[in-house]
Design a protein around this motif. Structure first.
Motif, mmCIF file in Angstrom:
data_model
loop_
_atom_site.group_PDB
_atom_site.id
_atom_site.type_symbol
_atom_site.label_atom_id
_atom_site.label_comp_id
_atom_site.label_asym_id
_atom_site.label_seq_id
_atom_site.Cartn_x
_atom_site.Cartn_y
_atom_site.Cartn_z
ATOM 1 N N VAL A 1 4.037 -6.711 -7.059
ATOM 2 C CA VAL A 1 4.673 -7.720 -6.208
ATOM 3 C C VAL A 1 3.796 -7.923 -4.977
ATOM 4 O O VAL A 1 3.377 -6.943 -4.348
ATOM 5 N N VAL A 2 3.524 -9.176 -4.639
ATOM 6 C CA VAL A 2 2.780 -9.504 -3.428
ATOM 7 C C VAL A 2 3.754 -10.054 -2.395
ATOM 8 O O VAL A 2 4.530 -10.967 -2.691
ATOM 9 N N ASP A 3 3.715 -9.485 -1.196
ATOM 10 C CA ASP A 3 4.541 -10.000 -0.108
ATOM 11 C C ASP A 3 3.891 -9.585 1.206
ATOM 12 O O ASP A 3 2.902 -8.847 1.214
ATOM 13 N N ASP A 4 4.437 -10.060 2.306
ATOM 14 C CA ASP A 4 3.876 -9.699 3.605
ATOM 15 C C ASP A 4 4.105 -8.223 3.882
ATOM 16 O O ASP A 4 5.139 -7.647 3.497
ATOM 17 N N ASP A 5 3.145 -7.605 4.561
ATOM 18 C CA ASP A 5 3.190 -6.152 4.766
ATOM 19 C C ASP A 5 4.488 -5.691 5.414
ATOM 20 O O ASP A 5 4.979 -4.601 5.124
ATOM 21 N N VAL A 6 5.068 -6.524 6.266
ATOM 22 C CA VAL A 6 6.254 -6.119 7.006
ATOM 23 C C VAL A 6 7.433 -5.799 6.093
ATOM 24 O O VAL A 6 8.211 -4.878 6.373
ATOM 25 N N VAL A 7 7.587 -6.527 4.985
ATOM 26 C CA VAL A 7 8.768 -6.316 4.147
ATOM 27 C C VAL A 7 8.673 -5.024 3.343
ATOM 28 O O VAL A 7 9.691 -4.529 2.840
ATOM 29 N N PHE A 8 7.460 -4.463 3.231
ATOM 30 C CA PHE A 8 7.297 -3.229 2.482
ATOM 31 C C PHE A 8 7.401 -1.982 3.363
ATOM 32 O O PHE A 8 7.363 -0.857 2.855
ATOM 33 N N VAL A 9 7.535 -2.170 4.671
ATOM 34 C CA VAL A 9 7.601 -1.019 5.581
ATOM 35 C C VAL A 9 8.678 -0.017 5.172
ATOM 36 O O VAL A 9 8.421 1.196 5.130
ATOM 37 N N PRO A 10 9.903 -0.454 4.830
ATOM 38 C CA PRO A 10 10.940 0.527 4.494
ATOM 39 C C PRO A 10 10.704 1.243 3.165
ATOM 40 O O PRO A 10 11.420 2.190 2.853
ATOM 41 N N LEU A 11 9.733 0.775 2.364
ATOM 42 C CA LEU A 11 9.524 1.339 1.034
ATOM 43 C C LEU A 11 8.410 2.373 1.002
ATOM 44 O O LEU A 11 8.008 2.823 -0.067
ATOM 45 N N GLY A 12 7.924 2.783 2.178
ATOM 46 C CA GLY A 12 6.788 3.690 2.242
ATOM 47 C C GLY A 12 6.986 4.990 1.487
ATOM 48 O O GLY A 12 6.052 5.506 0.874
ATOM 49 N N ASP A 13 8.190 5.533 1.494
ATOM 50 C CA ASP A 13 8.462 6.805 0.815
ATOM 51 C C ASP A 13 9.406 6.627 -0.375
ATOM 52 O O ASP A 13 10.007 7.589 -0.841
ATOM 53 N N HIS A 14 9.511 5.393 -0.872
ATOM 54 C CA HIS A 14 10.446 5.124 -1.963
ATOM 55 C C HIS A 14 9.968 5.807 -3.247
ATOM 56 O O HIS A 14 8.782 5.743 -3.589
ATOM 57 N N PRO A 15 10.858 6.470 -3.967
ATOM 58 C CA PRO A 15 10.437 7.191 -5.179
ATOM 59 C C PRO A 15 9.967 6.300 -6.318
ATOM 60 O O PRO A 15 9.284 6.775 -7.236
ATOM 61 N N ASP A 16 10.306 5.005 -6.288
ATOM 62 C CA ASP A 16 9.960 4.108 -7.398
ATOM 63 C C ASP A 16 8.660 3.343 -7.193
ATOM 64 O O ASP A 16 8.110 2.799 -8.157
ATOM 65 N N PHE A 17 8.177 3.255 -5.931
ATOM 66 C CA PHE A 17 7.091 2.328 -5.641
ATOM 67 C C PHE A 17 5.938 2.986 -4.886
ATOM 68 O O PHE A 17 6.118 3.975 -4.176
ATOM 69 N N ASP A 18 4.753 2.379 -5.036
ATOM 70 C CA ASP A 18 3.569 2.731 -4.246
ATOM 71 C C ASP A 18 3.008 1.457 -3.620
ATOM 72 O O ASP A 18 2.970 0.399 -4.274
ATOM 73 N N LEU A 19 2.553 1.558 -2.372
ATOM 74 C CA LEU A 19 1.824 0.461 -1.750
ATOM 75 C C LEU A 19 0.372 0.571 -2.211
ATOM 76 O O LEU A 19 -0.327 1.516 -1.850
ATOM 77 N N ALA A 20 -0.065 -0.381 -3.027
ATOM 78 C CA ALA A 20 -1.384 -0.285 -3.668
ATOM 79 C C ALA A 20 -2.518 -0.581 -2.696
ATOM 80 O O ALA A 20 -3.454 0.197 -2.552
ATOM 81 N N PHE A 21 -2.432 -1.733 -2.014
ATOM 82 C CA PHE A 21 -3.465 -2.099 -1.041
ATOM 83 C C PHE A 21 -2.964 -3.266 -0.200
ATOM 84 O O PHE A 21 -1.974 -3.935 -0.539
ATOM 85 N N THR A 22 -3.653 -3.499 0.918
ATOM 86 C CA THR A 22 -3.309 -4.581 1.846
ATOM 87 C C THR A 22 -4.530 -5.464 2.061
ATOM 88 O O THR A 22 -5.649 -4.975 2.170
ATOM 89 N N VAL A 23 -4.297 -6.774 2.092
ATOM 90 C CA VAL A 23 -5.345 -7.759 2.383
ATOM 91 C C VAL A 23 -5.057 -8.329 3.770
ATOM 92 O O VAL A 23 -3.960 -8.837 4.020
#
Length: 237
Positions: free
Chosen positions: A160-182
């Motif tokens: 999923v691609v979205d703005d970095d701000v919306v992924f902030v709460p998912l930093g330690d989520h057991p289901d997801f990884d932040l792959a990279f930021t552009v």
């Protein structure tokens, strides 16, 4: 009686940008804080108009809301429909994947299904990923972000691609990884009907003042402390 400032947004859980509206506490988050500061600066009560994502700009153009303050990255397509104020935020774009997936760059997305909101800056970025298969999610949903996360969780999409701000709460989520930021530097702003240049000017003035005196920075620090503040001395970095 002073007319309220009617701002369009979705009613969704997308912290730290905003939480679901609470009947007692009202709206909380960075964008509600900006709305409150701007309305107070203009001496007008604030009223939120809740709409699905795809209906926000049409509502502003019809006059059913004064402006849209809700995740509007400034794009040519949107600027053809509404006029934008100076930015109240600048964000970059990130790619989210399921935890453990070996995705660390755009090259790792070859042949993978990459989701983004249709017509968004995020979709424009996804379309630059060579040989990735883009999957557009329509803005008519009540919770398009939640829909994309569910599709990622179930394997219907691979990223999923979205703005970095919306992924902030998912930093330690057991289901997801932040792959990279552009570092795309997307400017977010308030959109008004093109027939109302005086309103855009008033909103611009309010944003200028709350930026210059540090009130915008204070709201940023409260809600977005993990992200770099993009303005220095009232100017965009």
């Amino acid at each position: 009686m002073t007319a309220p400032l009617r701002l369009a947004c979705i009613d969704s859980e997308a912290p730290p940008l905003f939480h679901l509206a609470d009947p007692v506490a009202g709206r909380r988050g960075y964008e509600p804080a900006i709305g409150e500061l701007v309305a107070a600066e203009l001496g007008r009560p604030l009223e939120w108009v809740y709409l699905p994502w795809a209906e926000m700009i049409p509502a502003v153009r019809r006059g059913d809301a004064d402006a849209v303050l809700c995740g509007q990255g400034v794009t040519e397509a949107r600027a053809a429909l509404v006029d934008f104020t100076r930015p109240y935020a600048v964000f970059h774009e990130s790619v989210l994947v399921r935890r453990g997936e070996p995705v660390h760059s755009a090259a790792d997305l070859r042949g993978r299904r990459v989701a983004a909101i249709e017509g968004s800056t995020n979709m424009a970025l996804a379309e630059t990923f060579e040989e990735a298969v883009t999957v557009a999610f329509g803005g008519g949903s009540e919770d398009v972000f939640g829909d994309m996360l569910q599709a990622l969780r179930t394997g219907a999409v691979d990223a999923v691609v979205d703005d970095d701000v919306v992924f902030v709460p998912l930093g330690d989520h057991p289901d997801f990884d932040l792959a990279f930021t552009v570092r795309t530097g997307n400017r977010w702003a308030i959109g008004t009907a093109k027939e109302r240049p005086e309103l855009r000017a008033e909103l611009d003035g309010a944003l200028d003042r709350i930026t210059a005196d540090g009130r915008l920075a204070k709201a940023w620090t409260r809600w977005l402390s993990g992200l770099e503040y993009p303005f220095d001395g009232g100017a965009e970095r």
